[in-house]
Write a protein that holds these residues in place. Structure first.
Motif, PDB file in Angstrom:
ATOM      1  N   VAL A 117      49.410  37.257  40.559  1.00 55.20           N
ATOM      2  CA  VAL A 117      48.830  37.732  39.312  1.00 55.20           C
ATOM      3  C   VAL A 117      47.315  37.828  39.464  1.00 55.20           C
ATOM      4  CG1 VAL A 117      48.611  37.256  36.850  1.00 55.20           C
ATOM      5  CG2 VAL A 117      50.699  36.607  38.045  1.00 55.20           C
ATOM      6  N   TYR A 118      46.758  38.952  39.018  1.00 58.24           N
ATOM      7  CA  TYR A 118      45.318  39.179  39.132  1.00 58.24           C
ATOM      8  C   TYR A 118      44.770  39.689  37.806  1.00 58.24           C
ATOM      9  CZ  TYR A 118      46.420  38.924  44.072  1.00 58.24           C
ATOM     10  OH  TYR A 118      46.873  38.503  45.303  1.00 58.24           O
ATOM     11  N   ASN A 119      43.573  39.247  37.473  1.00 62.18           N
ATOM     12  CA  ASN A 119      42.895  39.606  36.230  1.00 62.18           C
ATOM     13  C   ASN A 119      41.645  40.420  36.554  1.00 62.18           C
ATOM     14  OD1 ASN A 119      42.184  39.442  33.399  1.00 62.18           O
ATOM     15  ND2 ASN A 119      40.700  37.885  33.972  1.00 62.18           N
ATOM     16  N   LEU A 120      41.448  41.540  35.839  1.00 59.77           N
ATOM     17  CA  LEU A 120      40.231  42.334  36.019  1.00 59.77           C
ATOM     18  C   LEU A 120      39.081  41.641  35.312  1.00 59.77           C
ATOM     19  CD1 LEU A 120      38.603  44.791  36.918  1.00 59.77           C
ATOM     20  CD2 LEU A 120      39.490  46.003  34.904  1.00 59.77           C
ATOM     21  N   LYS A 121      38.155  41.118  36.079  1.00 57.47           N
ATOM     22  CA  LYS A 121      36.987  40.429  35.529  1.00 57.47           C
ATOM     23  C   LYS A 121      36.136  41.431  34.746  1.00 57.47           C
ATOM     24  CE  LYS A 121      33.213  37.441  36.965  1.00 57.47           C
ATOM     25  NZ  LYS A 121      32.565  36.808  38.109  1.00 57.47           N
ATOM     26  N   GLY A 122      35.894  41.118  33.484  1.00 54.13           N
ATOM     27  CA  GLY A 122      35.101  41.999  32.643  1.00 54.13           C
ATOM     28  C   GLY A 122      35.937  43.055  31.926  1.00 54.13           C
ATOM     29  N   GLY A 123      37.211  43.160  32.288  1.00 52.46           N
ATOM     30  CA  GLY A 123      38.113  44.078  31.614  1.00 52.46           C
ATOM     31  C   GLY A 123      37.775  45.551  31.791  1.00 52.46           C
TER      32      GLY A 123
END
Length: 129
Positions: A117-123
């Motif tokens: 699972v990966y999250n886009l930093k700053g969206g």
């Protein structure tokens, strides 16, 4: 009388001072997902068994999405059920407007047993197409 209670008190003290189980540290709020920069996320898009998830509201996605993203509204009442229906063997790239809701989604995925699972930093606001 006190000498009879002393062993019981000592035993109680020793039992309550036992070290925490080894897995207690892994149950902390530390995320087990990685934050990615827009460039790092762009490199992962399109990889085999990879799903790009946009967890913004329909009003937000009306202004644009990252091509190929699946839209799942984080604020929808059925969102948690949708998350549970995802394939845990896939890799998930998650983003929202600024990174908060996508971070919470990543935590939900981790709790449900998703490993990649990966999250886009700053969206989406940080995305540079």
């Amino acid at each position: 009388m006190l000498y009879r209670l002393l062993p019981l008190l000592l035993l109680t003290f020793l039992c309550t001072c036992a070290p925490a189980p080894e897995n207690a540290a892994t149950q902390d709020a530390t995320p087990t997902y990685d934050d990615l920069t827009p460039a790092e996320l762009a490199e992962k898009i399109g990889a085999p068994n990879t799903v790009l998830l946009d967890v913004r509201t329909p009003g937000e996605t009306a202004g644009g999405i990252i091509p190929g993203a699946i839209e799942m509204d984080f604020r929808a009442p059925y969102f948690a059920d949708q998350v549970k229906q995802l394939d845990s063997s896939k890799t998930y790239l998650v983003y929202c407007a600024a990174g908060g809701r996508s971070g919470q989604t990543c935590e939900m995925l981790n709790e449900a047993g998703f490993a990649k699972v990966y999250n886009l930093k700053g969206g989406y606001s940080a995305w540079n197409p």
